[in-house]
Design an enzyme around this catalytic site. Sequence first.
Site, PDB file in Angstrom:
ATOM      1  N   GLY A  16       0.606  -1.193  -0.115  1.00  0.00           N
ATOM      2  CA  GLY A  16      -0.067   0.180   0.036  1.00  0.00           C
ATOM      3  C   GLY A  16       0.965   1.296  -0.053  1.00  0.00           C
ATOM      4  CE1 TYR A 146      -9.103   3.543   7.834  1.00  0.00           C
ATOM      5  CE2 TYR A 146      -9.611   6.181   8.157  1.00  0.00           C
ATOM      6  CZ  TYR A 146      -8.639   5.086   7.884  1.00  0.00           C
ATOM      7  OH  TYR A 146      -7.093   5.198   7.904  1.00  0.00           O
TER       8      TYR A 146
HETATM    9  P1  NAD Z   1      -3.417   1.362   1.452  1.00  0.00           P
HETATM   10  O1  NAD Z   1      -5.071   1.331   1.368  1.00  0.00           O
HETATM   11  O2  NAD Z   1      -2.523   2.138   0.597  1.00  0.00           O
HETATM   12  O3  NAD Z   1      -2.638  -0.287   1.622  1.00  0.00           O
HETATM   13  C1  NAD Z   1      -3.502  -1.156   2.588  1.00  0.00           C
HETATM   14  C2  NAD Z   1      -2.850  -2.501   1.997  1.00  0.00           C
HETATM   15  O4  NAD Z   1      -3.674  -3.407   2.659  1.00  0.00           O
HETATM   16  C3  NAD Z   1      -3.078  -2.695   0.477  1.00  0.00           C
HETATM   17  O5  NAD Z   1      -1.933  -2.780  -0.230  1.00  0.00           O
HETATM   18  C4  NAD Z   1      -4.116  -3.786   0.550  1.00  0.00           C
HETATM   19  O6  NAD Z   1      -3.681  -4.754  -0.707  1.00  0.00           O
HETATM   20  C5  NAD Z   1      -3.772  -4.644   1.604  1.00  0.00           C
HETATM   21  N1  NAD Z   1      -5.107  -5.242   2.399  1.00  0.00           N
HETATM   22  C6  NAD Z   1      -6.377  -4.994   2.305  1.00  0.00           C
HETATM   23  N2  NAD Z   1      -6.858  -6.158   2.933  1.00  0.00           N
HETATM   24  C7  NAD Z   1      -5.923  -6.807   3.372  1.00  0.00           C
HETATM   25  C8  NAD Z   1      -5.840  -8.296   3.779  1.00  0.00           C
HETATM   26  N3  NAD Z   1      -7.273  -8.685   4.421  1.00  0.00           N
HETATM   27  N4  NAD Z   1      -4.894  -8.685   4.239  1.00  0.00           N
HETATM   28  C9  NAD Z   1      -3.598  -8.171   4.030  1.00  0.00           C
HETATM   29  N5  NAD Z   1      -3.654  -7.118   3.380  1.00  0.00           N
HETATM   30  C10 NAD Z   1      -4.798  -6.579   2.962  1.00  0.00           C
HETATM   31  O7  NAD Z   1      -3.261   1.824   3.097  1.00  0.00           O
HETATM   32  P2  NAD Z   1      -2.201   2.844   3.590  1.00  0.00           P
HETATM   33  O8  NAD Z   1      -2.557   4.323   2.840  1.00  0.00           O
HETATM   34  O9  NAD Z   1      -0.798   2.299   3.277  1.00  0.00           O
HETATM   35  O10 NAD Z   1      -2.350   2.704   5.131  1.00  0.00           O
HETATM   36  C11 NAD Z   1      -1.762   2.133   6.131  1.00  0.00           C
HETATM   37  C12 NAD Z   1      -2.266   2.225   7.477  1.00  0.00           C
HETATM   38  O11 NAD Z   1      -2.107   3.295   8.000  1.00  0.00           O
HETATM   39  C13 NAD Z   1      -3.810   1.806   7.524  1.00  0.00           C
HETATM   40  O12 NAD Z   1      -4.344   1.311   9.016  1.00  0.00           O
HETATM   41  C14 NAD Z   1      -4.478   3.420   7.562  1.00  0.00           C
HETATM   42  O13 NAD Z   1      -5.825   3.211   7.951  1.00  0.00           O
HETATM   43  C15 NAD Z   1      -3.413   3.882   8.177  1.00  0.00           C
HETATM   44  N6  NAD Z   1      -3.623   5.476   7.889  1.00  0.00           N
HETATM   45  C16 NAD Z   1      -3.182   5.738   6.536  1.00  0.00           C
HETATM   46  C17 NAD Z   1      -3.400   7.142   6.117  1.00  0.00           C
HETATM   47  C18 NAD Z   1      -3.067   7.817   4.735  1.00  0.00           C
HETATM   48  O14 NAD Z   1      -3.369   8.809   4.495  1.00  0.00           O
HETATM   49  N7  NAD Z   1      -2.582   6.909   3.941  1.00  0.00           N
HETATM   50  C19 NAD Z   1      -3.945   7.971   7.084  1.00  0.00           C
HETATM   51  C20 NAD Z   1      -4.302   7.590   8.329  1.00  0.00           C
HETATM   52  C21 NAD Z   1      -4.006   6.285   8.583  1.00  0.00           C
HETATM   53  N1  SER Z   2      -6.130   9.018   4.652  1.00  0.00           N
HETATM   54  C1  SER Z   2      -6.933   8.378   5.282  1.00  0.00           C
HETATM   55  C2  SER Z   2      -8.378   8.400   4.509  1.00  0.00           C
HETATM   56  O1  SER Z   2      -8.754   9.411   3.786  1.00  0.00           O
HETATM   57  C3  SER Z   2      -7.216   8.884   6.870  1.00  0.00           C
HETATM   58  O2  SER Z   2      -6.984   7.952   7.651  1.00  0.00           O
HETATM   59  O3  SER Z   2      -9.199   7.347   4.810  1.00  0.00           O
END
Ligand code: NAD
Ligand code: SER
Length: 316
Positions: A16, A146
């Site tokens: 991700g 979420y």
């Molecule tokens: P993303 O959606 O880019 O990546 C998530 C990954 O999880 C994907 O590659 C997907 O294939 C994988 N996935 C989904 N279901 C799955 C499963 N059952 N088993 C294994 N893998 C699975 O998300 P991200 O932006 O990299 O976020 C990572 C973490 O950070 C999450 O917990 C998200 O809530 C948190 N977060 C992200 C942001 C942001 O802006 N990117 C902000 C706040 C919090």
């Molecule tokens: N960037 C994330 C979202 O928009 C916040 O956790 O879902």
Amino acid sequence: MAEPPGDRILVTGALGQIGTELVSSLRESYGKDNVIATDIRVPDEESSFPDGPFSNLSVLDGTGMEKIIQEEGIGTVYHLAAILSATGEKDPELCQRVNVGGTVCVLEAARDFELKVFAPSSIAVFGPDSPDISLQSSPLNPTTMYGKTKVTGEILGLNYWKQYGVDVRGLRFPGLISWKAPAGGGTTDYAVDIFRAAIEFGHYECFVSEDTRLPMMYMDDAIRATERIMEADLESLGDSRAGYNIKGISFTAGELADKIAERIPEFTCDFIPDFRQKVADSWPNDVDDQPARDDWGWKADYDLGRMVDEMISNIS
Ligand code: NAD
Ligand code: SER
């Protein structure tokens, strides 16, 4: 609890937006072969990532996870697998199953094998009753599925620490802005997508209104915060350990478009809000991160101008 099977690192959801950068950074610090990237997806054949050990793993497969933990000698898990806010609003059941169910699988494995865990939270834990600048202690009443799963993740993380001594650490990430991997189905994705559209087409249709202001952060700061909290002395962490507020940059969608237009004068942006506007409106404008500053010395490096310069130069 048993002894950890080793001191290698397992990353869930590694393909991700965050995983793509965190895995590379962890591999630089701890060695390529000591970081096992996993995801429910498989890497693109043409992609050079993950450039090291990779296993196909669903975080809902507790048996498969424990097998990898034992076979690969894991001591720490960075648990990134999740369904983000926009996808979660479309499929709340999947969001609940993956975000809560996956976190329980990781925490149970951590309890069995005495693992250290990083499990990120989000500014989505806040709801419409939170102040514009939300404090660590502001109420957690999210309206999105979420956000509810992220509150549950924090409660579970703190509970596994207090009840079983599992060393769980987490950050409430703002919307993250990066160029290496696409954003993964969140409400803050516009602040990522706008750059590629500006450079490729000179135009972007933004799915939130011009005056939408949200807490955001450049990915380099987010990776640094992750590494920093994981290295922090155990005693320095307080009751916010499963979800510290961390402040980055706060700007409106209009201000972001204007900053990009200063660098790409032909760039134009239309603002056409869709269902994600309601999600954005339920979140605060910014956060206060005093406990993270006090407990483990957090401070972001990137402001809006520097972040925009980095994004444009890297994508170009
Ligand atoms: P993303 O959606 O880019 O990546 C998530 C990954 O999880 C994907 O590659 C997907 O294939 C994988 N996935 C989904 N279901 C799955 C499963 N059952 N088993 C294994 N893998 C699975 O998300 P991200 O932006 O990299 O976020 C990572 C973490 O950070 C999450 O917990 C998200 O809530 C948190 N977060 C992200 C942001 C942001 O802006 N990117 C902000 C706040 C919090
Ligand atoms: N960037 C994330 C979202 O928009 C916040 O956790 O879902």
